[in-house]
Every structure is written in structure tokens, then in C-alpha cells.
Design a protein around this motif. Structure first.
Motif, short mmCIF file in Angstrom:
data_model
loop_
_atom_site.label_atom_id
_atom_site.label_comp_id
_atom_site.label_asym_id
_atom_site.label_seq_id
_atom_site.Cartn_x
_atom_site.Cartn_y
_atom_site.Cartn_z
N CYS A 1 -14.78 1.99 -16.48
CA CYS A 1 -14.09 2.73 -15.56
C CYS A 1 -13.91 3.92 -15.97
O CYS A 1 -13.30 4.51 -16.98
N SER A 2 -14.36 5.09 -15.11
CA SER A 2 -14.62 6.46 -15.44
C SER A 2 -13.32 7.24 -15.15
O SER A 2 -13.53 8.33 -15.09
N ILE A 3 -12.57 6.61 -14.32
CA ILE A 3 -11.32 7.10 -14.08
C ILE A 3 -9.81 6.71 -14.68
O ILE A 3 -9.27 5.73 -14.73
N PRO A 4 -9.63 7.78 -15.86
CA PRO A 4 -8.45 7.13 -16.62
C PRO A 4 -7.10 7.09 -15.93
O PRO A 4 -6.88 8.32 -14.94
N HIS A 5 -6.42 6.21 -15.71
CA HIS A 5 -5.23 5.98 -14.87
C HIS A 5 -4.45 4.98 -15.24
O HIS A 5 -4.48 4.30 -16.05
N CYS A 6 -3.11 5.07 -14.75
CA CYS A 6 -2.06 4.03 -15.35
C CYS A 6 -1.41 3.15 -14.06
O CYS A 6 -1.27 3.86 -12.99
N PRO A 7 -1.77 1.88 -13.97
CA PRO A 7 -1.49 1.18 -12.84
C PRO A 7 -0.01 1.14 -12.77
O PRO A 7 0.71 0.89 -13.55
N GLN A 8 0.55 1.34 -11.31
CA GLN A 8 1.78 1.23 -11.30
C GLN A 8 2.64 0.35 -10.23
O GLN A 8 3.65 0.64 -9.70
N SER A 9 1.89 -0.52 -9.76
CA SER A 9 2.33 -1.53 -8.81
C SER A 9 1.48 -2.81 -8.81
O SER A 9 0.28 -2.86 -9.40
N PRO A 10 2.00 -3.84 -8.13
CA PRO A 10 1.16 -5.03 -8.09
C PRO A 10 -0.11 -4.74 -7.23
O PRO A 10 0.13 -3.72 -6.45
N GLY A 11 -0.96 -5.63 -7.20
CA GLY A 11 -2.14 -5.19 -6.31
C GLY A 11 -2.08 -5.99 -5.24
O GLY A 11 -1.72 -7.01 -5.33
N ILE A 12 -2.97 -5.79 -4.25
CA ILE A 12 -3.09 -6.32 -2.97
C ILE A 12 -4.58 -6.18 -2.72
O ILE A 12 -5.29 -5.23 -2.50
N CYS A 13 -5.44 -7.37 -2.14
CA CYS A 13 -6.80 -7.56 -1.99
C CYS A 13 -6.88 -7.46 -0.15
O CYS A 13 -6.36 -8.65 0.07
N ILE A 14 -7.78 -6.66 0.18
CA ILE A 14 -7.80 -6.48 1.51
C ILE A 14 -9.37 -6.61 1.89
O ILE A 14 -9.71 -5.51 1.53
N ASN A 15 -10.07 -7.45 2.29
CA ASN A 15 -11.30 -7.41 2.84
C ASN A 15 -12.26 -7.07 1.78
O ASN A 15 -13.19 -6.17 1.76
N GLY A 16 -12.08 -7.66 0.48
CA GLY A 16 -12.98 -7.34 -0.57
C GLY A 16 -12.60 -6.20 -1.44
O GLY A 16 -13.29 -5.88 -2.51
N VAL A 17 -11.38 -5.48 -1.23
CA VAL A 17 -11.03 -4.16 -1.96
C VAL A 17 -9.68 -4.54 -2.40
O VAL A 17 -8.85 -4.95 -1.63
N LEU A 18 -9.62 -4.21 -3.86
CA LEU A 18 -8.24 -4.36 -4.41
C LEU A 18 -7.58 -3.18 -4.69
O LEU A 18 -8.08 -2.16 -5.08
N TYR A 19 -6.32 -2.94 -3.91
CA TYR A 19 -5.51 -1.66 -4.02
C TYR A 19 -4.29 -1.74 -5.05
O TYR A 19 -3.65 -2.89 -4.87
N TYR A 20 -4.02 -0.79 -5.76
CA TYR A 20 -2.69 -0.75 -6.47
C TYR A 20 -2.34 0.95 -6.62
O TYR A 20 -3.34 1.69 -6.69
N LYS A 21 -1.06 1.08 -6.62
CA LYS A 21 -0.79 2.61 -6.91
C LYS A 21 -0.88 2.73 -8.36
O LYS A 21 -0.93 2.03 -9.10
N SER A 22 -0.96 3.95 -8.52
CA SER A 22 -1.50 4.65 -10.03
C SER A 22 -1.02 5.98 -10.31
O SER A 22 -0.75 6.66 -9.14
#
Length: 274
Positions: free
Chosen positions: A92-113
Motif C-alpha cells: 500500500c503506497s498510501i500511508p493512512h490511518c483507518p478511522q471507521s468500520p469498512g463497508i463493501c459495495i460491488n467489490g470495493v471496500l470503503y472506510y474513512k481514513s
């Protein structure tokens, strides 16, 4: 009609790398216990559950967190349709801090960061479950509240959405006057639609601390109590009809905690075999 598998997350002790995932099918009783994710570093861990509809594979994305909250050493565990498990390390080339539970929609996982623990949440991380690649989308004004720390990410009619009470809470109570929902029309182009919902009728029920559990296939937002009670009520809010209905679920008084999985559908063929 087929039904989705249901994911249960069980913690062993503190939130560390030693986390156990169990995937189970509530209709057949079948379950698979996934192996613990291991790391040489003594750090915390965060995991997300996703599904690739093309290859029909369930995957667990786990990342180990440094002291300043930055994710590193990303691993993907894949559960193939045959039941075979495989684990591999991804970049993963994007340093980040996950800030929420994830949700998967149509093959893409989303979470706030956010950039780190001390920074405000400023965008949404998108993980393509099939290609196992990351991309970050920064959320700008006037929709920055869509990634507010107390906003809940949901799947609204196949689109990523964010919902929060008008009082900036992650829950609804008898004092709440309503909630606001932001729906993504085009995440890259920062196109969101905003919807306000008044909860004047909810005060009649005298509810206390309702959480956003998800959205039904009929487009109703599901609210349920944070703590089990007797009687136990689930509320369905329809944005289109501007209505709210209450449904009692019996037999919940003896439980200490409730996990809700919206839109689970029984397989009629399996029911006919019993």
C-alpha cells in the motif's frame, strides 16, 4: 434465491494482531474459522471484510498499525469458493490511518481514513477487493461532514452513503429531530446528494440511543437499540415515503449485545429439504 454469508468478528483479548475471524452461514450452520494474522512487530491490527462478486471470493484485509496510527504490513486472506484459504502480503503506497468500520459495495471496500491518529478524518480509502489495490479520495466542502468521525457509512441502494444525526451524533434518541444522509453519485468528481429526514414521530415511542444498522433492499434505513431490551423494537425509516414503522422482535431480553445483518435472505430450497 441465494443468500449472502454472514461475517462475525470475534476479538481475543485486546485489539491486537491476534484477532480471529469466523465466517458463518446462519441458514446451514456452516462456519469457517480463519487463521490469526501474524506479524513480527508488536502493533495493533485492523481488519475489514470484503467480497469479490466477479471471482466469488471472500477476503479479509488486515493491516498492522504503528504507534502514530499509520497502517503498515498489509495482508489479504482469501477464502475461495472451494473453501481453500490463502494469505499473502500486499503493498500500500498510501500511508493512512483507518478511522471507521469498512463497508463493501460491488467489490470495493470503503472506510474513512486520516493521515494519522492526531489528524482529522479527511477522506475515504477505497480498496478494490479483486485487484487488491488502494486509492484515496479526499472529501471536500460542502460535503466534508460525510466523513465526520461520528458519521456511519452505509450501502444505500448500491451506492456509498454516510448518515449521522442532525446533532452530530452516531445515534438517534428521543431528543433527536432528524438525521442527514449524504449519498455518493460520483466519488472522484465529488458529486454527493444530501437528504434530510425529520423524526418527529419517533418521539412518541420514547426511544433511547438507536444506532444506524444499514439499509434494506426497499431503501429503508434501519435503526435499532444499542442495548437489548424487552420489548425490543427495530425501526425502519423510509426517505421516499417520509414514514417510519416499528417492528417488535421477541425473545431478545436475555441477550447482552445484538449484531444486526441487514438483508439476510433464507434459501427457500434449503428450507424445503427439512
Amino acid at each position: 434465491m441465494n443468500f449472502p454469508l454472514i461475517m462475525l468478528l470475534i476479538y481475543t483479548g485486546r485489539k491486537t494482531a491476534a484477532m480471529v475471524w469466523e465466517i458463518c452461514n446462519p441458514s446451514t450452520g456452516q462456519s469457517v474459522i480463519l487463521p490469526k494474522m501474524k506479524s513480527r512487530k508488536r502493533t495493533g491490527a485492523t481488519s475489514f471484510f470484503g467480497y469479490d462478486p466477479t471471482e466469488k471470493q471472500f477476503k479479509v484485509l488486515s493491516m498492522f498499525i504503528t504507534k502514530n496510527g499509520i497502517s503498515n504490513e498489509h495482508q489479504v486472506l482469501t477464502l475461495a469458493p472451494t473453501g481453500k484459504l490463502s494469505v499473502r502480503i500486499i503493498e500500500c503506497s498510501i500511508p493512512h490511518c483507518p478511522q471507521s468500520p469498512g463497508i463493501c459495495i460491488n467489490g470495493v471496500l470503503y472506510y474513512k481514513s486520516s493521515p494519522n491518529w492526531s489528524s482529522e478524518v479527511d477522506g475515504i480509502m477505497c480498496f478494490d477487493v479483486r485487484s487488491e489495490t488502494f486509492r484515496f479520495v479526499r472529501v471536500m466542502e460542502p460535503f466534508i461532514r460525510a466523513v465526520h468521525p461520528r458519521a456511519t457509512l452505509i450501502n444505500y441502494n448500491g451506492k456509498l452513503a454516510s448518515v449521522m444525526s442532525t446533532q452530530s451524533y452516531n445515534y438517534i434518541d428521543e431528543k433527536s429531530i432528524g438525521f442527514v444522509m449524504y449519498v455518493v453519485q460520483d466519488l472522484e468528481k465529488q458529486k454527493w446528494s444530501k437528504h434530510n429526514y425529520e423524526l418527529t414521530h419517533l418521539r412518541e415511542y420514547g426511544v433511547a440511543m438507536l444506532l444506524f444498522a444499514g439499509v434494506t433492499v426497499a431503501g429503508e434505513i434501519v435503526l435499532l437499540p444499542k442495548y437489548p431490551s424487552s420489548p425490543f423494537y427495530v425501526f425502519y425509516c423510509s426517505l421516499e415515503r417520509k414514514s417510519i414503522r416499528r417492528v417488535e422482535i421477541q425473545g431478545m431480553g436475555g441477550f447482552k449485545q445484538v449484531y444486526t445483518f441487514v438483508n439476510h435472505v433464507e434459501d427457500v430450497k434449503l428450507m424445503q429439504t427439512f
